[in-house]
Motif scaffolding. Structure first.
Motif, PDB file in Angstrom:
ATOM      1  N   VAL A 170      31.052  54.640  34.059  1.00  0.00           N
ATOM      2  CA  VAL A 170      32.410  54.104  34.018  1.00  0.00           C
ATOM      3  C   VAL A 170      32.693  53.484  35.374  1.00  0.00           C
ATOM      4  O   VAL A 170      32.473  54.112  36.407  1.00  0.00           O
ATOM      5  CB  VAL A 170      33.460  55.210  33.729  1.00  0.00           C
ATOM      6  CG1 VAL A 170      34.862  54.632  33.739  1.00  0.00           C
ATOM      7  CG2 VAL A 170      33.166  55.913  32.421  1.00  0.00           C
ATOM      8  N   TYR A 171      33.151  52.238  35.379  1.00  0.00           N
ATOM      9  CA  TYR A 171      33.555  51.595  36.618  1.00  0.00           C
ATOM     10  C   TYR A 171      34.630  50.567  36.309  1.00  0.00           C
ATOM     11  O   TYR A 171      34.851  50.212  35.158  1.00  0.00           O
ATOM     12  CB  TYR A 171      32.364  50.941  37.336  1.00  0.00           C
ATOM     13  CG  TYR A 171      31.710  49.813  36.570  1.00  0.00           C
ATOM     14  CD1 TYR A 171      32.102  48.494  36.788  1.00  0.00           C
ATOM     15  CD2 TYR A 171      30.701  50.053  35.645  1.00  0.00           C
ATOM     16  CE1 TYR A 171      31.500  47.453  36.105  1.00  0.00           C
ATOM     17  CE2 TYR A 171      30.095  49.016  34.962  1.00  0.00           C
ATOM     18  CZ  TYR A 171      30.503  47.721  35.191  1.00  0.00           C
ATOM     19  OH  TYR A 171      29.911  46.697  34.506  1.00  0.00           O
ATOM     20  N   ARG A 172      35.307  50.115  37.335  1.00  0.00           N
ATOM     21  CA  ARG A 172      36.306  49.080  37.119  1.00  0.00           C
ATOM     22  C   ARG A 172      35.854  47.804  37.804  1.00  0.00           C
ATOM     23  O   ARG A 172      35.167  47.831  38.837  1.00  0.00           O
ATOM     24  CB  ARG A 172      37.681  49.520  37.585  1.00  0.00           C
ATOM     25  CG  ARG A 172      37.858  49.662  39.040  1.00  0.00           C
ATOM     26  CD  ARG A 172      39.254  50.116  39.374  1.00  0.00           C
ATOM     27  NE  ARG A 172      39.390  50.032  40.823  1.00  0.00           N
ATOM     28  CZ  ARG A 172      40.525  50.074  41.450  1.00  0.00           C
ATOM     29  NH1 ARG A 172      41.627  50.221  40.785  1.00  0.00           N
ATOM     30  NH2 ARG A 172      40.567  49.982  42.757  1.00  0.00           N
ATOM     31  N   ASP A 199      43.647  38.798  39.144  1.00  0.00           N
ATOM     32  CA  ASP A 199      44.414  39.711  40.001  1.00  0.00           C
ATOM     33  C   ASP A 199      44.565  41.093  39.367  1.00  0.00           C
ATOM     34  O   ASP A 199      45.331  41.912  39.827  1.00  0.00           O
ATOM     35  CB  ASP A 199      45.788  39.122  40.318  1.00  0.00           C
ATOM     36  CG  ASP A 199      46.621  38.865  39.067  1.00  0.00           C
ATOM     37  OD1 ASP A 199      46.051  38.874  37.966  1.00  0.00           O
ATOM     38  OD2 ASP A 199      47.843  38.652  39.207  1.00  0.00           O
ATOM     39  N   ARG A 200      43.817  41.349  38.296  1.00  0.00           N
ATOM     40  CA  ARG A 200      43.906  42.631  37.585  1.00  0.00           C
ATOM     41  C   ARG A 200      42.553  43.334  37.565  1.00  0.00           C
ATOM     42  O   ARG A 200      41.525  42.725  37.806  1.00  0.00           O
ATOM     43  CB  ARG A 200      44.349  42.401  36.144  1.00  0.00           C
ATOM     44  CG  ARG A 200      45.702  41.775  36.040  1.00  0.00           C
ATOM     45  CD  ARG A 200      46.071  41.570  34.612  1.00  0.00           C
ATOM     46  NE  ARG A 200      47.438  41.098  34.499  1.00  0.00           N
ATOM     47  CZ  ARG A 200      48.034  40.867  33.369  1.00  0.00           C
ATOM     48  NH1 ARG A 200      47.395  41.061  32.242  1.00  0.00           N
ATOM     49  NH2 ARG A 200      49.263  40.437  33.344  1.00  0.00           N
ATOM     50  N   TYR A 229      46.295  46.214  30.903  1.00  0.00           N
ATOM     51  CA  TYR A 229      47.526  45.430  30.915  1.00  0.00           C
ATOM     52  C   TYR A 229      47.825  44.864  29.527  1.00  0.00           C
ATOM     53  O   TYR A 229      48.965  44.853  29.088  1.00  0.00           O
ATOM     54  CB  TYR A 229      47.430  44.301  31.945  1.00  0.00           C
ATOM     55  CG  TYR A 229      47.168  44.833  33.329  1.00  0.00           C
ATOM     56  CD1 TYR A 229      48.206  45.335  34.103  1.00  0.00           C
ATOM     57  CD2 TYR A 229      45.878  44.867  33.847  1.00  0.00           C
ATOM     58  CE1 TYR A 229      47.971  45.843  35.367  1.00  0.00           C
ATOM     59  CE2 TYR A 229      45.638  45.375  35.113  1.00  0.00           C
ATOM     60  CZ  TYR A 229      46.683  45.854  35.857  1.00  0.00           C
ATOM     61  OH  TYR A 229      46.443  46.369  37.106  1.00  0.00           O
ATOM     62  N   ALA A 230      46.790  44.405  28.832  1.00  0.00           N
ATOM     63  CA  ALA A 230      46.952  43.852  27.486  1.00  0.00           C
ATOM     64  C   ALA A 230      46.662  44.891  26.407  1.00  0.00           C
ATOM     65  O   ALA A 230      46.828  44.602  25.225  1.00  0.00           O
ATOM     66  CB  ALA A 230      46.026  42.654  27.297  1.00  0.00           C
ATOM     67  N   LEU A 231      46.190  46.086  26.814  1.00  0.00           N
ATOM     68  CA  LEU A 231      45.781  47.144  25.876  1.00  0.00           C
ATOM     69  C   LEU A 231      44.750  46.607  24.887  1.00  0.00           C
ATOM     70  O   LEU A 231      44.849  46.813  23.684  1.00  0.00           O
ATOM     71  CB  LEU A 231      46.998  47.724  25.148  1.00  0.00           C
ATOM     72  CG  LEU A 231      48.073  48.332  26.040  1.00  0.00           C
ATOM     73  CD1 LEU A 231      49.252  48.783  25.202  1.00  0.00           C
ATOM     74  CD2 LEU A 231      47.512  49.483  26.842  1.00  0.00           C
TER      75      LEU A 231
END
Length: 108
Positions: A67-69, A74-75, A96-98
């Motif tokens: 798991v990483y981001r 800008d998100r 943000y958009a689910l």
């Protein structure tokens, strides 16, 4: 004098390629397919449990390997490398958009 690190970012955009792993061929398919995901949101952690592709086929996730981001504009989006008995999948989650997206399938 600014103190900071120079970080280089590399992006590979390939639709399908073959790579060798442990004396076997593995086919990797790059996608950008919206999916429906059943996930466990416990505390601040997210764990995908299964997902459904557009054909209606359900894939149960046996293990979350990584798991990483990653930053997109800008998100931040979350990336989950998951596997079942046969394949490994890379799922992206946009909080943000689910929205969940299937980005990659590694088939053995």
């Amino acid at each position: 004098m600014a103190s900071g690190r120079n970080i280089k970012s590399y992006k590979f955009d390939v639709s399908v390629f073959i790579r060798y792993t442990k004396n076997s061929l593995m086919q990797v398919e790059k996608l950008d397919e919206p999916i429906r995901v059943v996930a466990d949101f416990s505390g601040k952690k997210v764990r995908p449990l299964s997902f459904t592709r557009h054909q209606g086929r359900r894939y149960d996730i046996d293990r979350v390997n990584l798991v990483y981001r990653t930053r997109v504009g800008d998100r931040y989006h979350w990336c989950f490398a998951c596997s079942d008995a046969a394949n490994t999948y890379v799922l992206f989650y946009d909080p943000y958009a689910l929205r969940w997206t299937l980005r990659e399938i590694q088939m053995e």
